[in-house]
Design a protein around this motif. Structure first.
Motif, PDB file in Angstrom:
ATOM      1  N   GLY A 767       0.785  -1.225   0.000  1.00 35.95           N
ATOM      2  CA  GLY A 767       0.000   0.000   0.000  1.00 35.95           C
ATOM      3  C   GLY A 767       0.815   1.272   0.000  1.00 35.95           C
ATOM      4  O   GLY A 767       0.255   2.374   0.027  1.00 35.95           O
ATOM      5  N   LEU A 768       2.149   1.167  -0.045  1.00 39.88           N
ATOM      6  CA  LEU A 768       2.989   2.363   0.040  1.00 39.88           C
ATOM      7  C   LEU A 768       3.059   3.122  -1.276  1.00 39.88           C
ATOM      8  O   LEU A 768       3.359   4.309  -1.293  1.00 39.88           O
ATOM      9  CB  LEU A 768       4.396   1.981   0.501  1.00 39.88           C
ATOM     10  CG  LEU A 768       4.466   1.416   1.919  1.00 39.88           C
ATOM     11  CD1 LEU A 768       5.855   0.899   2.211  1.00 39.88           C
ATOM     12  CD2 LEU A 768       4.079   2.475   2.941  1.00 39.88           C
ATOM     13  N   THR A 769       2.855   2.426  -2.392  1.00 37.49           N
ATOM     14  CA  THR A 769       2.841   3.102  -3.691  1.00 37.49           C
ATOM     15  C   THR A 769       1.609   2.657  -4.459  1.00 37.49           C
ATOM     16  O   THR A 769       1.178   1.510  -4.367  1.00 37.49           O
ATOM     17  CB  THR A 769       4.096   2.772  -4.521  1.00 37.49           C
ATOM     18  OG1 THR A 769       4.220   1.354  -4.631  1.00 37.49           O
ATOM     19  CG2 THR A 769       5.342   3.337  -3.884  1.00 37.49           C
ATOM     20  N   SER A 770       1.056   3.566  -5.220  1.00 40.39           N
ATOM     21  CA  SER A 770      -0.156   3.285  -5.965  1.00 40.39           C
ATOM     22  C   SER A 770       0.167   2.679  -7.315  1.00 40.39           C
ATOM     23  O   SER A 770       1.197   2.990  -7.925  1.00 40.39           O
ATOM     24  CB  SER A 770      -0.953   4.578  -6.171  1.00 40.39           C
ATOM     25  OG  SER A 770      -1.978   4.395  -7.117  1.00 40.39           O
ATOM     26  N   LEU A 771      -0.714   1.833  -7.812  1.00 42.92           N
ATOM     27  CA  LEU A 771      -0.534   1.241  -9.134  1.00 42.92           C
ATOM     28  C   LEU A 771      -0.441   2.309 -10.214  1.00 42.92           C
ATOM     29  O   LEU A 771       0.211   2.126 -11.237  1.00 42.92           O
ATOM     30  CB  LEU A 771      -1.683   0.280  -9.426  1.00 42.92           C
ATOM     31  CG  LEU A 771      -1.644  -0.459 -10.763  1.00 42.92           C
ATOM     32  CD1 LEU A 771      -0.434  -1.385 -10.817  1.00 42.92           C
ATOM     33  CD2 LEU A 771      -2.928  -1.267 -10.956  1.00 42.92           C
ATOM     34  N   ASP A 772      -1.077   3.464  -9.986  1.00 46.01           N
ATOM     35  CA  ASP A 772      -1.063   4.534 -10.989  1.00 46.01           C
ATOM     36  C   ASP A 772       0.345   5.066 -11.246  1.00 46.01           C
ATOM     37  O   ASP A 772       0.578   5.713 -12.266  1.00 46.01           O
ATOM     38  CB  ASP A 772      -1.963   5.696 -10.538  1.00 46.01           C
ATOM     39  CG  ASP A 772      -3.426   5.301 -10.485  1.00 46.01           C
ATOM     40  OD1 ASP A 772      -3.788   4.306 -11.159  1.00 46.01           O
ATOM     41  OD2 ASP A 772      -4.198   5.975  -9.786  1.00 46.01           O
ATOM     42  N   TYR A 773       1.263   4.833 -10.335  1.00 37.97           N
ATOM     43  CA  TYR A 773       2.608   5.384 -10.474  1.00 37.97           C
ATOM     44  C   TYR A 773       3.616   4.355 -10.979  1.00 37.97           C
ATOM     45  O   TYR A 773       4.812   4.570 -10.893  1.00 37.97           O
ATOM     46  CB  TYR A 773       3.070   5.962  -9.139  1.00 37.97           C
ATOM     47  CG  TYR A 773       2.248   7.132  -8.673  1.00 37.97           C
ATOM     48  CD1 TYR A 773       2.389   8.386  -9.271  1.00 37.97           C
ATOM     49  CD2 TYR A 773       1.295   6.977  -7.672  1.00 37.97           C
ATOM     50  CE1 TYR A 773       1.622   9.462  -8.856  1.00 37.97           C
ATOM     51  CE2 TYR A 773       0.523   8.048  -7.253  1.00 37.97           C
ATOM     52  CZ  TYR A 773       0.684   9.291  -7.853  1.00 37.97           C
ATOM     53  OH  TYR A 773      -0.085  10.349  -7.448  1.00 37.97           O
ATOM     54  N   HIS A 774       3.137   3.226 -11.490  1.00 34.42           N
ATOM     55  CA  HIS A 774       4.024   2.188 -11.985  1.00 34.42           C
ATOM     56  C   HIS A 774       4.110   2.245 -13.508  1.00 34.42           C
ATOM     57  O   HIS A 774       3.082   2.324 -14.186  1.00 34.42           O
ATOM     58  CB  HIS A 774       3.530   0.800 -11.570  1.00 34.42           C
ATOM     59  CG  HIS A 774       3.629   0.529 -10.105  1.00 34.42           C
ATOM     60  ND1 HIS A 774       2.854   1.163  -9.167  1.00 34.42           N
ATOM     61  CD2 HIS A 774       4.432  -0.325  -9.409  1.00 34.42           C
ATOM     62  CE1 HIS A 774       3.161   0.715  -7.964  1.00 34.42           C
ATOM     63  NE2 HIS A 774       4.100  -0.188  -8.077  1.00 34.42           N
ATOM     64  N   VAL A 775       5.337   2.185 -14.035  1.00 38.17           N
ATOM     65  CA  VAL A 775       5.557   2.056 -15.472  1.00 38.17           C
ATOM     66  C   VAL A 775       6.647   1.015 -15.688  1.00 38.17           C
ATOM     67  O   VAL A 775       7.576   0.897 -14.899  1.00 38.17           O
ATOM     68  CB  VAL A 775       5.967   3.395 -16.139  1.00 38.17           C
ATOM     69  CG1 VAL A 775       4.812   4.374 -16.167  1.00 38.17           C
ATOM     70  CG2 VAL A 775       7.191   3.991 -15.471  1.00 38.17           C
ATOM     71  N   VAL A 776       6.518   0.257 -16.761  1.00 41.12           N
ATOM     72  CA  VAL A 776       7.541  -0.727 -17.082  1.00 41.12           C
ATOM     73  C   VAL A 776       8.878  -0.052 -17.332  1.00 41.12           C
ATOM     74  O   VAL A 776       9.924  -0.502 -16.848  1.00 41.12           O
ATOM     75  CB  VAL A 776       7.101  -1.563 -18.308  1.00 41.12           C
ATOM     76  CG1 VAL A 776       8.290  -2.321 -18.894  1.00 41.12           C
ATOM     77  CG2 VAL A 776       6.003  -2.526 -17.920  1.00 41.12           C
ATOM     78  N   ALA A 777       8.867   1.037 -18.086  1.00 41.40           N
ATOM     79  CA  ALA A 777      10.113   1.736 -18.433  1.00 41.40           C
ATOM     80  C   ALA A 777       9.954   3.227 -18.199  1.00 41.40           C
ATOM     81  O   ALA A 777       8.970   3.839 -18.632  1.00 41.40           O
ATOM     82  CB  ALA A 777      10.486   1.469 -19.877  1.00 41.40           C
ATOM     83  N   ASP A 778      10.938   3.810 -17.516  1.00 45.14           N
ATOM     84  CA  ASP A 778      10.975   5.226 -17.171  1.00 45.14           C
ATOM     85  C   ASP A 778      12.166   5.832 -17.911  1.00 45.14           C
ATOM     86  O   ASP A 778      13.323   5.509 -17.604  1.00 45.14           O
ATOM     87  CB  ASP A 778      11.120   5.351 -15.647  1.00 45.14           C
ATOM     88  CG  ASP A 778      11.395   6.765 -15.195  1.00 45.14           C
ATOM     89  OD1 ASP A 778      10.516   7.619 -15.375  1.00 45.14           O
ATOM     90  OD2 ASP A 778      12.502   7.010 -14.660  1.00 45.14           O
TER      91      ASP A 778
END
Length: 892
Positions: A767-778
């Motif tokens: 729960g510390l980071t939201s799925l909305d802030y995940h990307v495969v490549a940055d």
């Protein structure tokens, strides 16, 4: 260690595709991803639909496959199965070149290449085109059956070998023939095949099963010639009263070093040797120096270090030495641990903790002699940082309380108190840089073999200004509790890196190792800068230089740290710019002479002064088949050129699993930009658990959340040096599992291929980071025109349009991802083994087994699949104790 490791294969083609032009075929494994390239419009080669490459007509032809360059210290082996008409002069040629041209043409800049004739003659060409030929008539017997040949190009020795492969054994025809190529170096950018004009039909001459092995440096030293009995020196019994055995061991080492024709020093099996003295300075007390061809055989003995300021074994100016068979531990330990009882943030910048029974009290003198810091550890996974805690907690002091086993820790940074809670496990280190357990200095071909370390005051293994240092089948694992069988388990191992290699000329080879619970990077090869010592009043090309010693102190340059011909960059520490490029023409330590006058120099030993980076150092490292887990910072810090990272399992890092960045910051530059890095067939999982990884701002802070991070600087200012690019990066067929925020981040990267990788579901980190802030490549500030992102597989939960971010905006790269098909299993029995194989374009599956299908209990097979290209294989003992066994795959 196996003689042939699947991970070394960087190109493989069995020509299993349908008939047609070879340019339409899809190789099983291709690091460049460009497939076959026809040399000219009228020189096409074809596949016949039966696994063969041939010329479509009697006119012949040529084709090439692009390879990543081998580098100055590496070696490549091409194997190919050849079929030719018997008793004929017709031939097939194959070999390496710098360009995709006919091998027989000077334009290919070829050499070595080999011409195999049907009448049994073989010709080796060591020069461009057909220059410098060496022919052996009747080199093999052509019975009309296909024959496998091997061509080995060794750039390190400038030599080549040719052999015929029978039943897995290579029978040498040409053995290490010196190359006489007029081209200064064959970088081996292409593997080329040539079919000449002939009178036979295409089905009588063909090639199949082509593969290329790629290693960026010579293999590790694993054996030495057996010394005569009189050259075996026995250490004998340790002191029975528990006194130090340093003198006993040192006397025997001095005797061995004086033997000139090879020797062994053999310790007593099962004995415990004590290492201690009264020194309060960090050091390595046992020394082997000026030795050649020596086996240091621990023979299963134990080394017990009773002074936490000390390491164990040092090699100085040695060559061809193997150190094996030791187990090392400390008493007292160089760290302590306990449980937080109170967070005192309401009244002061401190917390209190109770020391676990049996562990040293932090009031002991050696804890107060060094810069103070510690970490918070996971209660269930030894060696791992606690989630959402910082990678380091600096503090001013540790003081007693009214309870004898409870101590108060005053932090330097009050804001970090918010991450600390009652019940947290605190670990305080007594780290003494320079007290390495096993270290090589100014040495070459040193192998640390089958060693076990339970803890260490500093790094477990290190090499300083050394070449070809190897860590093979070594362990760094959690040791026994000092409280006995009922005591609290240790929460960590060494106080620093697993392997720390400063300014190696040729980097380390690390294979088959299991490292867990380190308090720094698991594997770290880096280049520290040189400095100009004297004020520079005018243009000159001769300077007094300073550098770093093994303990991190800046000292005068000494012999062996740089060499004539080294290529250097001059770096401006105030703005990060590379402002000059030079070659060393003379060395007279501490003075160096360069090929031209250098101007705009700011002397001094601060990183804001002018820094010199020697780009001829720290090249050609190999990390192969290792298990790295649960450590404080990075898994592999691959800041080097021409590097191979393959078949490793890296999990549970506080920061990234692999960090290929130079950490160019004004606070302390310690490397330069990596190029020609092959990162393939690895499993990277569950990294970036630290507070920094969860909370760092992109791109202002270092993106330590990513399992794989490649970037030039640790901040958005980037200090990107002109003329030094992170480039030639190949990220192939890796499994990225349990990743947070980003699986891959690339900053200031050009010429990068991200092909055939598998990306599992991202983690939301409790729960510390939201799925909305995940990307495969940055992606930030990359050369997007040279970036290839294709044929990867990801979770369907994340839409393609939100899987990749460039400059903080979502971007959609056509072909970046493709659907995943469930594979079909194939089973083969070989002797008493069962080999289960399946094809998948990414390493997306693991094998499961069950004993019956009526009420199946499926569980994962503990043997991980060997992955190379599309091929996945699991090698298991044949099941004789059960009536039946069933297998299936599950998605990772």
């Amino acid at each position: 260690m196996a003689n042939r490791t699947p991970a070394e294969i960087i190109f493989q083609d069995s020509f299993a595709q349908t008939a047609g032009s070879v340019t339409n075929s899809i190789p099983a494994l291709d690091v460049e991803g460009n497939g076959w390239q026809i040399t000219a419009p009228d020189s096409g080669l074809v596949t016949d639909g039966q696994g063969h490459l041939s010329a479509a007509t009697t006119n012949g032809g040529a084709a090439g496959i692009q390879l990543i360059p081998i580098g100055p210290h590496g070696f490549m082996t091409v194997t190919a199965t050849v079929h030719l008409p018997t008793n004929s002069a017709e031939w097939i040629g194959f070999g390496f070149g710098n360009t995709n041209q006919f091998l027989a043409s000077d334009a290919s800049q070829s050499g070595p290449w080999v011409k195999v004739q049907g009448d049994g003659a073989i010709t080796l060409y060591g020069g461009t085109g057909t220059n410098n030929p060496i022919q052996v008539p009747g080199a093999y017997t052509n019975t009309g059956s296909p024959i496998e040949f091997a061509l080995i190009y060794n750039a390190f020795t400038s030599a080549t070998s040719v052999g015929m492969v029978l039943n897995g054994t290579t029978n040498i025809i040409f053995d290490s023939v010196p190359l006489t190529n007029t081209v200064k170096a064959v970088t081996a950018r292409y593997l080329n095949f040539q079919f000449p004009t002939n009178t036979s039909t295409p089905d009588t001459r063909w090639v199949s099963d082509v593969a290329v092995d790629w290693f960026p440096r010579p293999r590790p030293l694993l054996t030495l010639p057996t010394p005569p009995p009189e050259n075996i020196v026995f250490v004998g019994d340790p002191n029975t009263n528990g006194d130090s055995d340093i003198t006993l061991i040192q006397n025997k080492l001095d005797k061995v070093a004086a033997i000139t024709n090879g020797a062994e020093i053999r310790f007593q099996a099962g004995a415990t040797y004590v290492i201690t003295n009264d020194s309060t300075e960090p050091g390595v007390p046992v020394l082997l120096q000026y030795a050649t061809n020596v086996l240091v055989n621990g023979n299963g003995c134990k080394i017990l270090i009773k002074n936490p300021h000390l390491g164990f074994f040092d090699l100085y100016q040695c060559q061809n030495v193997i150190v094996q068979g030791f187990t090392v531990d400390y008493d007292p330990l160089p760290f302590t641990q306990g449980v937080v009882t109170t967070n005192l943030s309401d009244t002061e910048d401190a917390f209190e903790y109770r020391v676990d029974s049996g562990y040293p009290l932090p009031s002991r003198a050696y804890f107060s002699e060094i810069a103070q810091w510690g970490t918070f550890m996971d209660p269930t996974r030894p060696g791992r940082l606690a989630d959402n805690h910082s990678t380091i907690y600096d503090f001013d002091c540790v003081t007693n309380t009214t309870e004898s086993d409870v101590f108060k820790v005053k932090l330097k940074n009050r804001s970090k108190l918010s991450t600390i809670h009652a019940g947290d496990i605190w670990c305080q280190l007594a780290r003494f840089n320079g007290a390495t357990l096993f270290r090589a200095r100014f040495s070459s071909q040193i192998t640390f073999l089958n060693l076990t370390n339970y803890t260490g005051a500093a790094a477990a293994f290190a090499g300083n200004a050394s070449s070809l240092v190897n860590e093979i089948n070594c362990q760094i694992v959690i040791g026994p509790s000092p409280g006995g069988t009922n005591g609290k388990p240790r929460v960590k191992t060494t106080n620093a890196d697993g392997g720390l290699f400063g300014n190696p000329r040729i980097g380390p080879w690390v294979e088959g190792c299991n490292f867990i619970g380190l308090s720094d990077d698991v594997a770290n090869a880096n280049t520290l800068p040189l400095f100009f010592a004297d004020p520079v009043t005018g243009p000159t090309n001769r300077f007094f230089l300073k550098t770093y010693d093994p303990g991190g102190t800046i000292t005068d340059l000494v012999d062996g740290e740089v060499e004539v011909g080294d290529d250097v960059f001059l770096y401006n520490g105030t703005d990060g710019a590379v402002f000059d490029h030079a070659t060393i023409t003379a060395v007279n330590p501490p003075y160096c002479t360069f090929d031209h006058d250098l101007t705009n120099i700011f002397s001094g030993t601060d990183t804001t002064n002018t820094c010199i980076f020697d780009n001829s150092l720290n090249t050609s490292a190999v990390y192969l088949n290792n298990q790295f887990s649960n450590s404080r910072i990075h898994g592999i810090y691959c800041r080097a050129n021409n590097i191979l990272i393959a078949h490793n399992f890296i999990t549970g890092m506080g920061s990234s699993a692999i960090a290929a960045h130079p950490a160019l910051s004004l606070a302390g530059p310690n490397s330069f930009a990596p190029t020609n890095c092959i990162i393939m067939d690895n499993v990277l999982a569950d990294g970036g658990c630290s507070y920094e990884a969860i909370n760092n701002v992109d791109p202002t802070d270092e993106p330590v959340w990513a399992l794989l991070q490649l970037h030039k600087a640790i901040a958005t200012t980037d200090y990107v040096p002109a003329g030094a690019e992170i480039s030639g990066i190949r990220i192939l067929n890796n499994a990225f599992l349990q990743w947070r925020r980003g699986a891959i981040t690339l900053h200031n990267v050009s010429d990068a291929n991200i092909i055939g990788n598998y990306f599992s579901l991202p983690m939301t980190n409790n729960g510390l980071t939201s799925l909305d802030y995940h990307v495969v490549a940055d992606l930030w500030a990359c050369d997007y025109s040279t970036l290839r992102f294709e044929n990867n597989v990801k979770s369907t939960l994340m839409p393609d349009g939100r899987a990749i971010s460039a400059e903080d905006y979502y971007t959609n790269i056509p072909g970046a991802f493709q659907p995943l098909d469930q594979p079909q299993l194939k089973l083969m029995k070989a002797s008493d083994r069962t080999i289960i194989n399946w094809d998948s374009h990414t390493p997306a599956f693991v094998l499961q087994q069950a004993e019956d299908l009526t009420a199946p209990n499926w569980f994962d097979v503990t043997t991980d699949p060997d992955v190379y290209g599309n091929s996945n294989a699991v090698d298991l003992p044949f099941a004789r104790d059960v009536p039946a066994r069933f297998y299936r795959t599950r998605q990772r």
